[in-house]
Design a protein around this motif. Structure first.
Motif, PDB file in Angstrom:
ATOM      1  N   CYS A 340       7.201 -14.126 -23.937  1.00  0.00           N
ATOM      2  CA  CYS A 340       7.255 -14.668 -25.298  1.00  0.00           C
ATOM      3  C   CYS A 340       8.680 -14.909 -25.791  1.00  0.00           C
ATOM      4  O   CYS A 340       8.868 -15.436 -26.898  1.00  0.00           O
ATOM      5  CB  CYS A 340       6.560 -13.704 -26.273  1.00  0.00           C
ATOM      6  N   THR A 342      12.459 -16.315 -26.486  1.00  0.00           N
ATOM      7  CA  THR A 342      13.018 -17.643 -26.673  1.00  0.00           C
ATOM      8  C   THR A 342      14.530 -17.575 -26.528  1.00  0.00           C
ATOM      9  O   THR A 342      15.125 -16.496 -26.445  1.00  0.00           O
ATOM     10  CB  THR A 342      12.667 -18.221 -28.063  1.00  0.00           C
ATOM     11  N   HIS A 347      14.241 -15.047 -32.850  1.00  0.00           N
ATOM     12  CA  HIS A 347      12.833 -15.428 -32.873  1.00  0.00           C
ATOM     13  C   HIS A 347      12.153 -15.051 -31.560  1.00  0.00           C
ATOM     14  O   HIS A 347      12.785 -15.030 -30.505  1.00  0.00           O
ATOM     15  CB  HIS A 347      12.675 -16.937 -33.068  1.00  0.00           C
ATOM     16  N   PHE A 349       7.895 -15.475 -29.874  1.00  0.00           N
ATOM     17  CA  PHE A 349       6.477 -15.734 -30.102  1.00  0.00           C
ATOM     18  C   PHE A 349       5.717 -14.407 -30.160  1.00  0.00           C
ATOM     19  O   PHE A 349       6.090 -13.435 -29.488  1.00  0.00           O
ATOM     20  CB  PHE A 349       5.909 -16.604 -28.982  1.00  0.00           C
ATOM     21  N   GLN A 350       4.640 -14.381 -30.958  1.00  0.00           N
ATOM     22  CA  GLN A 350       3.817 -13.181 -31.089  1.00  0.00           C
ATOM     23  C   GLN A 350       2.340 -13.557 -31.011  1.00  0.00           C
ATOM     24  O   GLN A 350       1.558 -13.298 -31.925  1.00  0.00           O
ATOM     25  CB  GLN A 350       4.123 -12.497 -32.423  1.00  0.00           C
ATOM     26  N   PHE A 386      12.224 -23.429 -31.451  1.00  0.00           N
ATOM     27  CA  PHE A 386      11.221 -22.501 -31.978  1.00  0.00           C
ATOM     28  C   PHE A 386      10.879 -22.930 -33.395  1.00  0.00           C
ATOM     29  O   PHE A 386      11.760 -23.209 -34.204  1.00  0.00           O
ATOM     30  CB  PHE A 386      11.773 -21.077 -31.983  1.00  0.00           C
ATOM     31  N   PRO A 389       6.039 -18.190 -35.036  1.00  0.00           N
ATOM     32  CA  PRO A 389       5.759 -17.108 -34.088  1.00  0.00           C
ATOM     33  C   PRO A 389       4.412 -17.197 -33.387  1.00  0.00           C
ATOM     34  O   PRO A 389       4.146 -16.421 -32.482  1.00  0.00           O
ATOM     35  CB  PRO A 389       5.824 -15.858 -34.970  1.00  0.00           C
ATOM     36  N   ASP A 391       1.385 -16.453 -34.451  1.00  0.00           N
ATOM     37  CA  ASP A 391       0.510 -15.303 -34.710  1.00  0.00           C
ATOM     38  C   ASP A 391      -0.945 -15.705 -34.513  1.00  0.00           C
ATOM     39  O   ASP A 391      -1.403 -16.723 -35.031  1.00  0.00           O
ATOM     40  CB  ASP A 391       0.703 -14.807 -36.150  1.00  0.00           C
TER      41      ASP A 391
END
Length: 770
Positions: A340, A342, A347, A349-350, A386, A389, A391
Motif C-alpha cells: 500500500c 506510495t 500518504h 493506501f488503506q 496519490f 486512501p 478506505d
C-alpha cells in the motif's frame, strides 16, 4: 593443505578442494547463511573483498578463482578463464561441499561471473548480490568508464597524485605478469575510491597490501570473453540485490540502474559516499544492505513455502479471490503495508483488501469481485500520484506485471502495467529507439501516459506520450478485458488518454518509439541569489528556441547529501534544465545566453546517451514526505517573474524545497492524428512546487505553498495538467471539471456513464458518471 570431510569444508580458515581435476582454494569466515563471494579483476586477490561486517551474520566463502592466488592455473594460462569456466568451477565447488543453495555475491568482474551463474543455475541460489557489476562489457562499457573517469578528474582537479593514478590506469592494458599488474592496480587505487585523498590514512593499508594475478580476458583461443546479458537478464528468477557506489568509475550507477531495470523484482542500493569499493569505504552501509537482503529473501522464501495454503485458508480472505496468482492481502497481514506504500510518505493506501495482480486474469477476478460486492476500486503501480486512501476499497497493484517487447521495424513497444520508464529505456535504447518518457525514470509508464505524459526531451518536438498510443488493454468495471483502439472503441480510447484511471484498469499499452539515441542536455546551476537575472534571461529566451529544444527552470533548496556534487550540497540554487535533439554545436550556440546570465556554479550540460534522460531534471528517486501544488499559466510576463522571485527567491524566507516552471508549446499544442482527452493543449507554461515535511509540519507547509501558487493566480490558465494534480487539488466535481475544462469534462462524464456507471474507479481526480 589437509584433506577434509564435507562437514569440515565450512570450518573457518583456508581450504582446498579438487573440482574437475583442478585445485580450487577458498577461505571461510563468519557464521550464518552461506554466501559465496567472487572477487573482481579478473585476478584481484580474494582478501580485497573481505567484509568483516558481513561475517558477523553470514558464513562468507571467499573464492580464489581458478588462475589466481593459490588456485590451480589452466594449461592455457593466462588465457581461458571465461565466465563459463568460472561458472563450472563454482558449481563443482557447491557440489563438493554438498550445498544445495547459497547466496552468491560477485564484485566487478565477479559480478559478471555471478550473473552468468545465476542465469544458468538459478536453482542453486537463494539470492544474488551484484556489487559494482554491469550487464555489458566492450566499447559501450569502456566509453562510460572514460566519461566517469573524466568526472573524477574534474572533482579532484589539483591533487598532486592524480596524474600518476591516471598513468597507472593507462598502463593496465600493457601488463603481462603478476608484478606489473599489481603495481598498476596499486597505482590507480585512488580512482576506485570516492574520496581517497581525503581519507588516505584509512585506506593506505588496503592499497599497500592489494595484490593481483595477471589473468587475461581472452578465451583459450585468444578471443575476448565479452559480456552482454541484457537480452537474458529479464528472464532471471533469482532474488537479486544490485549495489553500487555513487562515484564508481568502473561499473557506475548507469549500469546499476540498467541491471535493476532488467532484472524483475530486483532491489537497488546506492552507496552515496563510495566509489568501486563500498565495502571498504562504507562497510556498515554495505553490510547492512546485504544483511537486509539476505534476511528478507530468507523470510520471503520461508513464507512462500506456506503462504499458498495459509493465505488461502485465512477465513477473512474472500473465496472468490483464493485462486488469484498474486498475493491477496488484508490489513494486518505481512506485506500489506509495503503493497500500500506510495512515493509520498505522507500518504498510504488503506484498502479493505489488496490484490497484487500478477496477470490479466488476476485483474479481472479482482474487478469482478469488487463489482459484486459494490466495493470501489483503486489502482497502484509505481505510486507517484496519490489522491485518496481508498478506505473500504479493493486496491489492485500492478507492479508484478512487467512483460514487454520492442518491435524495431514497426518502432513500437508493448508494455504491461507494472513497468517503469527506467525498465523500458534500456530495451528501447538497444534498438536505437526511445519513447516519450518523462523527467523521472522511476515513474510508471501507464499512469504517466494516461495523464498525458510530458517529456523534458521529446515533448515539444513530438507531443504528449498519449498522442502516440496505438492500442490498450483495459479491464472495465464489468470485469471484461477490452482491447481498445481508435477503431473499435473510439470514445473509450479518447477518454483513457488524458482521463487518467477513471475508466478501468490498464493491463497493457502499445505505443510508438522514435529513432533517438542521444541528446545534448542536463542542468545549469546558478546561485539562488542570481534568480532575477537568470529567470529573466530564461523567460525571454524560451520563445526564441526551436521545437527540438525543451527547457524548464527550478528554484531549489537542496539537502546536504554526499550524493550531490560539492557545489550543490545544502545550496540554494537556480537549476536550468536543457534537453536538445539537435547537434552539440547548435545546442551550445542556443544556450550561450543562459550560460552568461550569471556565474555558473555547475555546468552539467553535454552530450549524453538516451538512457541518461533522467539527468535533465535529476528528480528525487527515494520516497519522502512532501506536500505539492501546481498551476498552469496562460502567460509568464515579466511581472509574473518578479512576483515569483519575491515569493521563492533570495530574502523570501521560502520553505519550498523545489518550485519549477516548464515551458510547453510546439507539438504539445498541436492536435494529434487521433484525438485524446489531454487537458492542457495550447497552454504555454506549467508550474509545480513541493515542500518536504510531514506530520504537524504538513498543514503549515500547505499554507505556504498555497501562498506561492496563489501569487501567480493573475496568470493562471483555466485548465490543469492532470499528472501534476495533488491530493489537495481538484477535490470535488467543480474542481475536476475546471481541471479538464467544461466541454471536455462533459464528454468524459458521458464515457464514464457507459463504462463505469457505478463509479467504481473513483480514487483518481474523479470524473462522475453523467
Amino acid at each position: 593443505m589437509r584433506t577434509e570431510t564435507t562437514a569440515g569444508l565450512l570450518a573457518p580458515g583456508p581450504h582446498e578442494v579438487v573440482v574437475d581435476g583442478l585445485t580450487q582454494r577458498y577461505h571461510v569466515h563468519g557464521s550464518g547463511p552461506v554466501c559465496l563471494a567472487v572477487p573482481g579483476g579478473p585476478g584481484v586477490a580474494w582478501d580485497s573483498l573481505r567484509a568483516p561486517d558481513l561475517e558477523a551474520s553470514l558464513t562468507m566463502m571467499y573464492v580464489e578463482p581458478l588462475g589466481t592466488g593459490g588456485s590451480q592455473r589452466l594449461a592455457s594460462h593466462p588465457h581461458g578463464y571465461t565466465r563459463e569456466r568460472y561458472t563450472r568451477s563454482l558449481l563443482g565447488l557447491l557440489d563438493r561441499l554438498a550445498l544445495p543453495q547459497v547466496f552468491l555475491l560477485g564484485h566487478s568482474h565477479g559480478g559478471f561471473v555471478s550473473q552468468h551463474f545465476a542465469l544458468h543455475h538459478p536453482d542453486r541460489l537463494h539470492g544474488l548480490v551484484l556489487y559494482d557489476s554491469a550487464p555489458v562489457t566492450g566499447p559501450e562499457h569502456g566509453a562510460e568508464a572514460a566519461a566517469r573517469v573524466g568526472e573524477f578528474v574534474q572533482r579532484h582537479h589539483g591533487q598532486a597524485e592524480l596524474p600518476a593514478a591516471l598513468a597507472a590506469l593507462q598502463n593496465v592494458g600493457a601488463c603481462t605478469d603478476d608484478e606489473t599488474i599489481t603495481a598498476a592496480l596499486r597505482g590507480l587505487v585512488p580512482l576506485y575510491f570516492a574520496r581517497y585523498w581525503d581519507r588516505e590514512d584509512e585506506f593506505r593499508h588496503f592499497r599497500e597490501t592489494l595484490t593481483c594475478t595477471y589473468v587475461s580476458t581472452l578465451d583459450e583461443n585468444g578471443e575476448p570473453d565479452l559480456v552482454d546479458d541484457r537480452e537474458h537478464l529479464p528472464e532471471l528468477t533469482v532474488p537479486t540485490l544490485v549495489v553500487v557506489g555513487r562515484h564508481d568509475v568502473i561499473c557506475g550507477p548507469r549500469w546499476a540502474r540498467e541491471l535493476h531495470a532488467l532484472i524483475p523484482g530486483s532491489q537497488l542500493v546506492v552507496l552515496e559516499d563510495s566509489g568501486h569499493l563500498g565495502h571498504v569505504e562504507e562497510p556498515e552501509a554495505f553490510a547492512s544492505a546485504v544483511r537486509t537482503f539476505v534476511t528478507s529473501t530468507q523470510a520471503s522464501a520461508e513464507a512462500s513455502t506456506r503462504a499458498g495454503a495459509e493465505l488461502r485458508t485465512v477465513g477473512a480472505v474472500p473465496e472468490d479471490l483464493r485462486d488469484v496468482v498474486g498475493p491477496v492481502l488484508l490489513p494486518g497481514m505481512d506485506g500489506y503495508a509495503a503493497e500500500c506504500a506510495t512515493f509520498n510518505l505522507n500518504h498510504a493506501f488503506q484498502p479493505a483488501v489488496v490484490v497484487g495482480a500478477a496477470c490479466e486474469a488476476d485483474v479481472r477476478k479482482a474487478v469482478r469481485f469488487a463489482a459484486g460486492q459494490g466495493m470501489p476500486i483503486a489502482v497502484k503501480s509505481a505510486g507517484h500520484q496519490f489522491v485518496g486512501p481508498a478506505d473500504g476499497a479493493l486496491l489492485i497493484t500492478t507492479e508484478r506485471m512487467k512483460r514487454m517487447s520492442v518491435d524495431p521495424e514497426a518502432r513500437t513497444v508493448r508494455a504491461e502495467a507494472g513497468l517503469r520508464w527506467s525498465e523500458v529505456l534500456p530495451h528501447t535504447a538497444r534498438a536505437g529507439l526511445t519513447p516519450i518518457a518523462g523527467s523521472a525514470p522511476e515513474v510508471g509508464v501507464v499512469g504517466y501516459t494516461l495523464g498525458g505524459g510530458h517529456s523534458p526531451l521529446l515533448g515539444r518536438s513530438h507531443g504528449y506520450a498519449a498522442d502516440h498510443v496505438r492500442r490498450m488493454k483495459v479491464v472495465t468495471a464489468d470485469g471484461e478485458l477490452r482491447t481498445v483502439t481508435p477503431d473499435n472503441e473510439p470514445d473509450l480510447f479518447w477518454a483513457l488518454l488524458g482521463g487518467k484511471g477513471n475508466f478501468g484498469v490498464m493491463t497493457e499499452i502499445e505505443f510508438d518509439v522514435f529513432p533517438v539515441t542521444r541528446f545534448y542536455g542536463g542542468g545549469l546551476y546558478f546561485s539562488g541569489e542570481d534568480l532575477a537575472p537568470v529567470l529573466e534571461t530564461w523567460r525571454s529566451w524560451v520563445p526564441t528556441v526551436p521545437e527540438e529544444m525543451t527547457s524548464s527552470l527550478a528554484v531549489q533548496r537542496l539537502p546536504d547529501l554526499p550524493a550531490l556534487p560539492p557545489p550543490l550540497r545544502g545550496a540554494f540554487v537556480v537549476h536550468v534544465r536543457i534537453g536538445y535533439l539537435g547537434s552539440q554545436d547548435d545546442a551550445e550556440r542556443l544556450i550561450a545566453p543562459l550560460r552568461v546570465s550569471a556565474p555558473v556554479l555547475l555546468d552539467a550540460v553535454g552530450e549524453k546517451p538516451i538512457t541518461s534522460l533522467g539527468e535533465i531534471h535529476s528528480d528525487p528517486v527515494d520516497p519522502m514526505p512532501y506536500v505539492e501544488r501546481s498551476v498552469a499559466l496562460r502567460e509568464f510576463p515579466r511581472k509574473a517573474a518578479e512576483i515569483l522571485g519575491d515569493l521563492v527567491g533570495p530574502g523570501s524566507g521560502s520553505r519550498l524545497a523545489h518550485f519549477e516552471i516548464r515551458s510547453l508549446g510546439g507539438a504539445l499544442d498541436r492536435e494529434p492524428r487521433v484525438a485524446n482527452a489531454v487537458s492542457v493543449r495550447g497552454i504555454p507554461f506549467v508550474v509545480v512546487g513541493f515542500a518536504v515535511g510531514g506530520g504537524e509540519q504538513a498543514d503549515e507547509l500547505r499554507e505556504h505553498l498555497a501562498e506561492v501558487v496563489d501569487g501567480l493566480a493573475p496568470w493562471a490558465a483555466d485548465r490543469s495538467m492532470v499528472n501534476f494534480l495533488s491530493a489537495d487539488e481538484a477535490r470535488d466535481e467543480e474542481g475536476v471539471r475546471a481541471a479538464f475544462g467544461p466541454e471536455r469534462y462533459r464528454r468524459l462524464a458521458e464515457v464514464k456513464r457507459r463504462y463505469d456507471p457505478a463509479n467504481l474507479f473513483r480514487f483518481q481526480h474523479n470524473i462522475l458518471p453523467a
